[in-house]
Motif scaffolding. Structure first.
Motif, mmCIF file in Angstrom:
data_model
loop_
_atom_site.group_PDB
_atom_site.id
_atom_site.type_symbol
_atom_site.label_atom_id
_atom_site.label_comp_id
_atom_site.label_asym_id
_atom_site.label_seq_id
_atom_site.Cartn_x
_atom_site.Cartn_y
_atom_site.Cartn_z
ATOM 1 N N ARG A 10 0.817 -1.208 0.000
ATOM 2 C CA ARG A 10 0.000 0.000 0.000
ATOM 3 C C ARG A 10 0.848 1.254 0.000
ATOM 4 N NH1 ARG A 10 -3.613 -2.269 4.877
ATOM 5 N NH2 ARG A 10 -1.503 -2.800 5.500
ATOM 6 N N ASP A 11 0.205 2.372 -0.303
ATOM 7 C CA ASP A 11 0.883 3.663 -0.298
ATOM 8 C C ASP A 11 1.371 3.967 1.113
ATOM 9 O OD1 ASP A 11 1.641 6.300 -0.364
ATOM 10 O OD2 ASP A 11 -0.051 6.951 -1.601
ATOM 11 N N ARG A 19 -0.389 1.558 -3.875
ATOM 12 C CA ARG A 19 0.590 2.251 -4.725
ATOM 13 C C ARG A 19 0.422 1.684 -6.132
ATOM 14 N NH1 ARG A 19 5.653 0.368 -3.174
ATOM 15 N NH2 ARG A 19 6.741 2.210 -3.911
ATOM 16 N N ASP A 446 8.307 -0.866 -7.871
ATOM 17 C CA ASP A 446 9.120 0.327 -7.649
ATOM 18 C C ASP A 446 9.703 0.860 -8.954
ATOM 19 O OD1 ASP A 446 8.606 0.327 -4.976
ATOM 20 O OD2 ASP A 446 10.552 -0.458 -4.354
ATOM 21 N N LEU A 449 6.951 2.649 -10.748
ATOM 22 C CA LEU A 449 6.616 3.890 -10.052
ATOM 23 C C LEU A 449 7.754 4.902 -10.103
ATOM 24 C CD1 LEU A 449 4.932 2.367 -6.876
ATOM 25 C CD2 LEU A 449 3.769 3.749 -8.604
ATOM 26 N N ASP A 451 10.447 4.594 -8.159
ATOM 27 C CA ASP A 451 10.810 4.746 -6.748
ATOM 28 C C ASP A 451 12.129 4.008 -6.502
ATOM 29 O OD1 ASP A 451 10.606 5.473 -4.141
ATOM 30 O OD2 ASP A 451 9.134 3.954 -3.580
#
Length: 508
Positions: A10-11, A19, A446, A449, A451
């Motif tokens: 999750r975010d 996410r 990731d 995203l 990230d």
């Protein structure tokens, strides 16, 4: 709520929100290989099943295989079904299948790269990927140059809209010189923030828990230094042999395969100072400081060990030695066991040795970090009272039984003051209902995203090679290599290495 219905990705800024990646595609080079089939494809399906991929997500395979109509999608489906960790859903599969494409061709075939460019444009138009494409190099390192150069030649790394990223699997070179050249080559095509070097160990929940354990609790930081810590042991042991990896393993060995990346990264996380935040740049800065101040032993002959397994017993079965494994070259000097001492020259860790070891065909499969503390400066007990008392130790188990164990002394019930080691144990499976995501799930998400905290930059890679290169060079001078029977815990030279410092290896 059951574990399989809890979303572990999750975010982090809002635990109620997932996410979710934006519109994009993942282009897999080496899509027919074992890594893709066993790890990457199942991870993609699990992300889709958790609702973390957008409806327009696309998966593109690039390989020389000649799939007939529909057979590529069937291969993807079979791999996803066999490796998925979440329940199978035909609805999820149909949505995922709509974005599956395959581009046949050799890596040096310009026509194939033109077809890939056309496919990416088609996905932008039909799937709404918006120019967002990640290239995943699940291929042998020897093929990196041709693939990266073709990406550049055909203009696939740049776009007037969206982003382009590249994912590189380890090993990142085979020594410092090759790592520098690889970093230069990739850096000529992609920007620093667009390069994601995958170390799947850094995606494991228990590895990330090292940071939470150290910096979320007030009780450990005061003793996390050379005033209280005697030494640190970092172990990655496997009970299996090399399997079908002879071609890869025989040319690289255990030290390059595991110590250069996994174990030195674990050491950096254990030894680093508290970062000002947990963003990518702050984490990398603190890890780089440790790696820059880490030194191989001054006496390689005293504080390193390399060996090969010979025939023995593993899991109740007679197994063959490394030189008898299929595909291993006669007289091979590749080590299947490696151990080194590393010293970190900082105020916090001066005088505290870090012992790193890894091996195939050892007693059991385990990865752990053991922080072993100094004995109490004074013990007001008779010698017989404490003869079974060892040193306090904090053990972080990365796999397979994820958790943390604290070993300390306690009085044995009875009329005498007899003190013995006992364990206080925390197990992930018993403490949390959330199911831990597979490492590749976290890392792929990731990447999509953008990230980057869990991905080492080229500075960390090069610093790690600076630590290991002198050890490899020393081993090449040895005329013989030590051996150990399969199913044991390593060679006599590794035990002697610890004995010289008045210490012994932990038995996991």
């Amino acid at each position: 709520m059951t574990a399989e219905h809890v979303n572990p990705l999750r975010d982090p800024t809002d635990r109620r929100l997932p996410r979710i990646a934006g519109p994009c595609s993942l282009i897999l080079f080496g899509v027919t290989g074992d890594l893709a089939k066993k790890k990457l494809i199942p991870a993609v399906y699990d992300l889709a099943n958790r609702g973390l991929l957008p409806p327009g997500f696309a998966l593109v395979g690039f390989a020389r295989a000649d799939f007939k109509d529909g057979t590529f999608a069937q291969m993807i489906k079979k791999a996803a079904k066999e490796g998925a960790r979440t329940p199978w859903s035909e609805t999820v599969w149909k949505q995922l299948a709509a974005g599956i494409r395959f581009v046949p061709g050799e890596f040096d075939d310009d026509d194939a790269w033109d077809r890939l460019a056309d496919t990416m444009k088609e996905l932008d138009d039909q799937q709404g990927t918006g120019g967002n494409h990640a290239f995943y190099l699940s291929i042998p390192p020897s093929l990196f140059p041709v693939v990266v150069s073709q990406i550049k030649k055909h203009g696939l790394a740049e776009s007037s809209k969206g982003w382009r990223r590249v994912v590189i699997e380890k090993p990142f070179g085979h020594d410092l010189a090759s790592a520098v050249e690889l970093n230069r080559m990739v850096g000529d095509v992609f920007s620093r923030e667009s390069v994601f070097r995958i170390d799947h160990y850094l995606g494991k929940e228990t590895v990330q828990n090292i940071l939470a354990f150290r910096f979320a609790n007030g009780m450990f930081e005061p003793i996390w230094n050379n005033h209280y810590v005697d030494h640190v042991q970092i172990t990655m042991a496997e009970d299996i042999g090399i399997g079908s990896r002879a071609g890869y393993y025989d040319s690289i060995g255990a030290a390059r395969d595991v110590i250069q990346n996994h174990l030195l990264q674990l050491m950096a996380l254990i030894a680093m100072e508290e970062p000002v935040s947990f963003n990518a740049s702050s984490l990398r800065l603190e890890k780089q400081k440790i790696l820059a101040n880490a030194r191989p032993p001054a006496r390689m002959d005293l504080h390193t060990a390399q060996a090969q397994y010979v025939a023995g017993w593993a899991g109740g079965e007679k197994v063959r030695g490394y030189l008898e494994e299929e595909g291993v070259h006669e007289g091979s000097r590749a080590e299947t066991y490696a151990a080194i001492r590393v010293d970190v020259s900082t105020r916090r860790w001066a005088g505290v040795p870090f012992y790193l070891r890894t091996g195939k065909r050892l007693g059991r499969r385990v990865t752990e970090v053991a922080v072993v503390f100094k004995r109490a400066p004074h013990q007001p007990f008779n010698k017989n009272d404490v003869e079974e008392l060892g040193q306090n130790a904090l053990v972080m188990r990365i796999q397979p039984d994820e958790g943390v164990t604290l070993r300390f002394g306690a009085k044995v019930p009875g009329t005498t003051m007899e003190i013995r080691d006992v364990n206080m144990d925390f197990a992930y499976g018993g403490a949390f209902v959330e199911s831990s995501p597979e490492a590749y799930e976290r890392l792929i998400l990731d990447v999509l995203l953008g990230d980057p905290p869990l991905f080492p930059q080229h500075e960390e890679v090069e610093l790690s090679w600076k630590i290991l290169d002198p050890v490899i060079a020393h081993w090449k001078q040895d005329k013989e290599i030590d051996t150990y029977p399969a199913g044991t815990w390593g060679p006599p030279s590794a035990d002697a290495m610890m004995a010289r410092d008045g210490r012994t290896w932990r038995r996991p």
